[in-house]
Design a protein around this motif. Structure first.
Motif: not given
Length: 137
Positions: A32-34, A58-68
């Motif tokens: 699950a490396s992401t 590459d995302l395995y889980l949700a990311d609510s703020n791609l600015a970081d």
């Protein structure tokens, strides 16, 4: 003598069982490396350039703020902020992924079915600010 042999055998079985459990637990996290710049099965990828070119987040889980987040790996875009900077995507997951033009599922919503890849539409090209593997709103 016999009890010593039995005790040693039981100790060996317990130790091997614990070792096996540790190996299995460790294997789960490695798969699950992401956000390492390598798009693997069960991940969703945002590419810096069109046609799946350049660096990929590459995302395995949700990311609510791609600015970081910054594009990892190699290729054009490496080190650039992902927010409002992705031109194509590849959903290598088994579920639908949702992208939003605003952080925290704000703005316009788009859905990408399993195994979909392609260039972002005019609405989403360089506008994606959050991504979820579930419908966030």
């Amino acid at each position: 003598m016999q009890s010593t042999v039995v005790r040693r055998a039981l100790s060996t079985v317990v130790a091997l069982t614990a070792l096996g459990a540790g190996v299995l637990a460790g294997g789960g996290t490695a798969a699950a490396s992401t956000k390492d710049g390598e798009l693997e099965l069960r991940e969703f990828g945002l590419y810096y350039n069109s046609s799946l070119m350049g660096s990929v987040l590459d995302l395995y889980l949700a990311d609510s703020n791609l600015a970081d987040d910054r594009f990892p790996g190699y290729g054009s875009g490496q080190g650039q902020i992902v927010d409002n900077n992705a031109a194509s995507y590849f959903n290598r997951d088994r579920v639908v992924w949702y992208v939003y033009t605003g952080s925290f599922a704000g703005g316009v919503e788009g859905s990408l079915p399993a195994n979909y890849y392609g260039n972002a539409s005019a609405t989403f090209k360089n506008q994606v600010s959050s991504a979820y593997h579930y419908k966030a709103r």
